[in-house]
Enzyme design. Structure first.
Site, PDB file in Angstrom:
ATOM      1  N   ARG A  54       0.809  -1.222   0.000  1.00 59.08           N
ATOM      2  CA  ARG A  54       0.000   0.000   0.000  1.00 59.08           C
ATOM      3  C   ARG A  54       0.837   1.263   0.000  1.00 59.08           C
ATOM      4  O   ARG A  54       0.593   2.192  -0.766  1.00 59.08           O
ATOM      5  CB  ARG A  54      -0.902   0.029   1.234  1.00 59.08           C
ATOM      6  N   THR A  55       1.816   1.310   0.890  1.00 66.39           N
ATOM      7  CA  THR A  55       2.565   2.555   1.053  1.00 66.39           C
ATOM      8  C   THR A  55       3.352   2.881  -0.221  1.00 66.39           C
ATOM      9  O   THR A  55       3.334   4.017  -0.692  1.00 66.39           O
ATOM     10  CB  THR A  55       3.510   2.442   2.272  1.00 66.39           C
ATOM     11  N   LYS A  82      23.995  -1.481   7.132  1.00 60.83           N
ATOM     12  CA  LYS A  82      22.949  -0.483   6.946  1.00 60.83           C
ATOM     13  C   LYS A  82      23.509   0.912   6.630  1.00 60.83           C
ATOM     14  O   LYS A  82      23.125   1.543   5.673  1.00 60.83           O
ATOM     15  CB  LYS A  82      22.065  -0.408   8.189  1.00 60.83           C
ATOM     16  N   ARG A 104      11.674   3.647   3.113  1.00 64.29           N
ATOM     17  CA  ARG A 104      11.248   2.655   4.104  1.00 64.29           C
ATOM     18  C   ARG A 104      12.435   1.758   4.402  1.00 64.29           C
ATOM     19  O   ARG A 104      13.108   1.287   3.477  1.00 64.29           O
ATOM     20  CB  ARG A 104      10.073   1.832   3.588  1.00 64.29           C
ATOM     21  N   HIS A 134       5.858   6.093  11.260  1.00 61.87           N
ATOM     22  CA  HIS A 134       5.259   5.925   9.935  1.00 61.87           C
ATOM     23  C   HIS A 134       4.249   7.074   9.800  1.00 61.87           C
ATOM     24  O   HIS A 134       3.043   6.874   9.846  1.00 61.87           O
ATOM     25  CB  HIS A 134       4.574   4.563   9.891  1.00 61.87           C
TER      26      HIS A 134
HETATM   27  C1  NCD Z   1       2.152  -0.979   8.184  1.00 59.76           C
HETATM   28  C2  NCD Z   1       3.648  -0.847   8.152  1.00 59.76           C
HETATM   29  O1  NCD Z   1       4.290  -1.244   7.196  1.00 59.76           O
HETATM   30  O2  NCD Z   1       4.160  -0.328   9.130  1.00 59.76           O
HETATM   31  N1  NCD Z   1       1.536  -1.185   6.948  1.00 59.76           N
HETATM   32  C3  NCD Z   1       1.361  -0.163   6.085  1.00 59.76           C
HETATM   33  O3  NCD Z   1       2.158   0.737   5.963  1.00 59.76           O
HETATM   34  N2  NCD Z   1       0.215  -0.171   5.390  1.00 59.76           N
HETATM   35  C4  NCD Z   1       1.693  -1.936   9.196  1.00 59.76           C
HETATM   36  C5  NCD Z   1       2.117  -3.352   9.090  1.00 59.76           C
HETATM   37  O4  NCD Z   1       2.954  -3.734   8.286  1.00 59.76           O
HETATM   38  O5  NCD Z   1       1.598  -4.137   9.876  1.00 59.76           O
END
Ligand code: NCD
Length: 334
Positions: A54-55, A82, A104, A134
């Site tokens: 999604r992100t 890292k 990310r 986040h």
């Molecule tokens: C979250 C994340 O990646 O922190 N998901 C997201 O961004 N939609 C939560 C998760 O992975 O559980």
């Protein structure tokens, strides 16, 4: 240089500005031509060292709807240490002429390092760093809640003022009561939402087994409970946000956080019975991806009060707003 690194950095007025901008962006997305010329000629680099559906997709959609060029860099599996891999990648990105970096990373603090180590000189947007923050997820959750509880919204301002009286609801979340349930220990979503929602006037209760709560929560601005049913009864929530059980981070730590999946679901899962115990107007949220049958049953996830799909749509709007506020020529408004 301004960045979007943590929900903690945004005060009430800054959050409201982002949410108002996101609403304006959402309004443009109802037109048949969704693309705006705002970021034409700018390049946004999506730098994903950790899995995401999604992100990543919604940052990409957001940048493209604003006419930016997008470069996707999935660096999962890099074996470099890292710090070195981040520095090398950062320098590569700058050589490509990036105007913003969305990052990310599985290491908490990675976005902050990228923003402040001096390797790059463009805005950094944190798309999730380890178990830390986040911020765009918390913004989309706040947008979803605000839409639902604002006067004139679908719930008609169903939330309450802090004193319990029916609220002549403002544009923010004054008096809203939110329960966040599950794997708080590993959740950057929970941390970001505690900061974001309390800045908007909501009260937050975290519910989890003791093994899935971090140490040192004394100064978090929220209540904590081990008892989901008890919290539903005493808080009478306006929203219940379920968290994913982050099995990948648990197995990395050797497991043993709860006796069995069935036991976890029984104590901390959202099912139709618990949904029925919540106030009628309360909404159900989950950041995704869901473990259906573990932290939430299919029935609860697909409940008419579930806002899970709406959350995803709002994610595009808040990311458009964040990119616009950091990158447009009038920019650096955050
Ligand atoms: C979250 C994340 O990646 O922190 N998901 C997201 O961004 N939609 C939560 C998760 O992975 O559980």
């Amino acid at each position: 240089m301004k960045h979007l690194l943590s929900a903690k950095d945004l005060d009430h007025d800054a959050i409201v500005m982002v949410l108002d901008t996101a609403e304006a962006m959402a309004a443009t997305q109802k037109h048949s031509i969704k693309k705006l010329p705002t970021l034409r000629g700018k390049t946004v680099v999506n730098l994903f060292f950790e899995d995401s559906t999604r992100t990543r997709l919604s940052f990409e959609a957001a940048a493209k709807r604003l006419s930016a060029d997008v470069i996707n860099f999935s660096a999962k599996g890099s074996s470099l240490s890292k710090g070195e891999s981040l520095k090398d990648t950062a320098q590569t990105i700058m050589a490509m002429g990036a105007d913003a970096v969305v990052v990310r990373h599985s290491a908490s603090g990675a976005a902050h390092l990228l923003a402040h180590a001096g390797w790059i000189n463009v805005p950094v947007l944190n798309a999730g760093d380890g178990t830390h923050q986040h911020p765009t997820q918390a913004l989309l959750d706040a947008m979803t809640l605000r839409r639902w509880y604002a006067p004139g919204g679908p719930a008609g301002g169903a939330g309450r003022a802090a004193d319990g009286s029916p609220a002549p609801r403002g544009r923010d979340l004054d008096g809203a009561r939110v329960i966040i349930v599950g794997d708080v220990l590993h959740s950057r979503v929970a941390r970001s939402n505690v900061d974001m929602l309390t800045h908007l006037g909501a009260s937050v209760t975290l519910v989890a087994p003791p093994t899935l709560l971090p140490v040192g929560m004394e100064d978090w601005p929220c209540e904590v409970s081990y008892d989901f049913d008890g919290a539903i009864a005493s808080v009478e929530p306006d929203a219940v946000m379920m968290l994913r059980v982050q099995r990948e981070r648990m197995s990395a730590a050797g497991g043993g956080f709860f006796p069995s999946p069935a036991e976890y679901s029984r104590a901390y899962g959202l099912d139709a019975l618990r949904r029925a115990a919540m106030p009628e107007h309360a909404i159900v949220m989950h950041p995704g991806p869901m473990n259906r049958g573990l932290e939430i049953t299919a029935e609860a996830a697909d409940d008419p009060r579930s806002r899970i799909i709406e959350q995803v749509g709002n994610g595009v709007s808040v990311r458009m707003a964040a990119l616009y506020l950091l990158l447009a020529d009038e920019g650096n408004q955050l």
